[in-house]
Design a protein around this motif. Structure first.
Motif, PDB file in Angstrom:
ATOM      1  N   ARG A 233       0.873  -1.178   0.000  1.00 56.55           N
ATOM      2  CA  ARG A 233       0.000   0.000   0.000  1.00 56.55           C
ATOM      3  C   ARG A 233       0.902   1.217   0.000  1.00 56.55           C
ATOM      4  NH1 ARG A 233      -2.563  -0.776   4.505  1.00 56.55           N
ATOM      5  NH2 ARG A 233      -4.526  -1.596   3.668  1.00 56.55           N
ATOM      6  N   GLY A 234       0.665   2.154  -0.897  1.00 52.79           N
ATOM      7  CA  GLY A 234       1.541   3.318  -0.925  1.00 52.79           C
ATOM      8  C   GLY A 234       0.963   4.482  -1.710  1.00 52.79           C
ATOM      9  N   ARG A 235       1.326   5.665  -1.272  1.00 49.17           N
ATOM     10  CA  ARG A 235       0.929   6.873  -1.995  1.00 49.17           C
ATOM     11  C   ARG A 235       1.737   6.972  -3.282  1.00 49.17           C
ATOM     12  NH1 ARG A 235      -2.201  10.376   0.539  1.00 49.17           N
ATOM     13  NH2 ARG A 235      -1.547  12.049  -0.847  1.00 49.17           N
ATOM     14  N   LEU A 236       1.098   7.521  -4.313  1.00 50.93           N
ATOM     15  CA  LEU A 236       1.758   7.625  -5.601  1.00 50.93           C
ATOM     16  C   LEU A 236       2.837   8.695  -5.578  1.00 50.93           C
ATOM     17  CD1 LEU A 236      -1.332   7.206  -7.927  1.00 50.93           C
ATOM     18  CD2 LEU A 236       0.681   5.737  -7.894  1.00 50.93           C
ATOM     19  N   ASP A 237       4.019   8.329  -6.055  1.00 56.61           N
ATOM     20  CA  ASP A 237       5.101   9.291  -6.211  1.00 56.61           C
ATOM     21  C   ASP A 237       5.041   9.969  -7.572  1.00 56.61           C
ATOM     22  OD1 ASP A 237       6.311   8.973  -3.733  1.00 56.61           O
ATOM     23  OD2 ASP A 237       7.522   7.286  -4.398  1.00 56.61           O
TER      24      ASP A 237
END
Length: 312
Positions: free
Chosen positions: A62-66
């Protein structure tokens, strides 16, 4: 095979048309990374905030978009989505300079993990009998690593789903890789013995006016013929005998790697102890899964598993 989702304006949207996916997970890198290529979608291009990867109902990333990159070519228009797991927030954000007197894991978690949505899996309330100084410019990850090194003598690990293991990933039964019809099958093996990385011993200076009379020898049998020596002034500030031991340990870790290519997603094997039983090389033990790269495309899904030697 993994399922992928995007978070758009707070909504969870399934990504059914994923063309390529790559997830990198490495014990030596704080944050996992995910790269996806999908057909162009205006909603994704303008409103995507984060992405998830799910395996058998469990979130493994799960991760925020770079970054969101739009590519238009003759074959059509594509989106390339790149994200890092929750540990990236600890690397990217600076911690407030302060000194903690006898901190415990719950204090560290409350101030350096929970604000970023990271949940501690093994925090306790036992105090560390010392101080942790946070200097100007230190990141939250550096604070966490410093605390875990001093309190538990371990390297913390934050999973792709956002769980923090302060004492290192828990280890169960060793995983068996084999081409003999048992355990996890592989169809490719690459062994690299980098003897030039080995140190045979480290010599120590224990007093300011003394010579380098003490020595610590590498217990790795392969190092006996290396003939490579380093010197450590253990009387100097911020340098201890542990520095010498770490140098030897790093030389052993860097001197050997084994890469296996396995079908399917093997991300959950990261950090596991491992044994390889090969029809030609025989049994290779004392290994640890250091890195997993998962790739999915029109040819199927594949994991490249990198193992290092932990025991000699």
């Amino acid at each position: 095979m993994l399922s992928f989702f995007a978070i758009c304006d707070g909504r969870r949207v399934g990504l059914d048309g994923v063309l390529t996916a790559v997830i990198d997970s490495d014990l030596s890198v704080p944050a996992d990374s995910l790269s996806l290529t999908v057909p162009y979608d205006k909603e994704l291009a303008e409103g995507a905030e984060a992405v998830e990867a799910v395996l058998d109902g469990a979130v493994v990333f799960r991760g925020r978009l770079d970054s969101i990159v739009t590519v238009k070519e003759r074959c059509g228009v594509l989106l390339r989505l790149s994200a890092r797991s929750p540990a990236a927030a600890l690397v990217d954000n600076e911690a407030e300079p302060v000194t903690y007197h006898h901190p415990n894991a719950r204090l560290v978690a409350n101030r350096h993990l929970l604000p970023f949505g990271i949940t501690p899996a093994d925090a306790d309330s036992i105090q560390y009998q010392g101080d942790i100084k946070i200097d100007k410019g230190m990141s939250h990850w550096q604070v966490l690593k410093s605390f875990c090194r001093n309190r538990y003598a371990s390297l913390p690990r934050i999973t792709g789903g956002g769980e923090a293991y302060l004492k290192g990933l828990p280890r169960g039964k060793a995983v068996v890789f084999s081409d003999l019809g048992e355990g996890v099958a592989y169809h490719s093996l690459y062994e690299n013995q980098k003897r030039w990385k080995l140190l045979s011993e480290v010599r120590l200076k224990l007093s300011g006016s003394g010579a380098y009379l003490s020595r610590i020898q590498n217990p790795n049998p392969q190092s006996r013929s290396a003939g490579r020596v380093r010197y450590v002034n253990a009387a100097a500030d911020k340098t201890t005998v542990l520095t010498a031991e770490k140098m030897l340990q790093n030389s052993n870790t860097d001197s050997y790697s084994l890469q296996l290519k396995c079908a399917g997603c093997r991300l959950l094997l990261l950090g596991s102890e491992a044994v390889v039983r090969d029809s030609v090389l025989g049994e290779l033990d004392g290994l640890t899964v250091q890195k997993v790269r998962y790739t999915a495309d029109d040819r199927g899904d594949l994991s490249k598993v990198t193992l290092v030697k932990e025991k000699f």
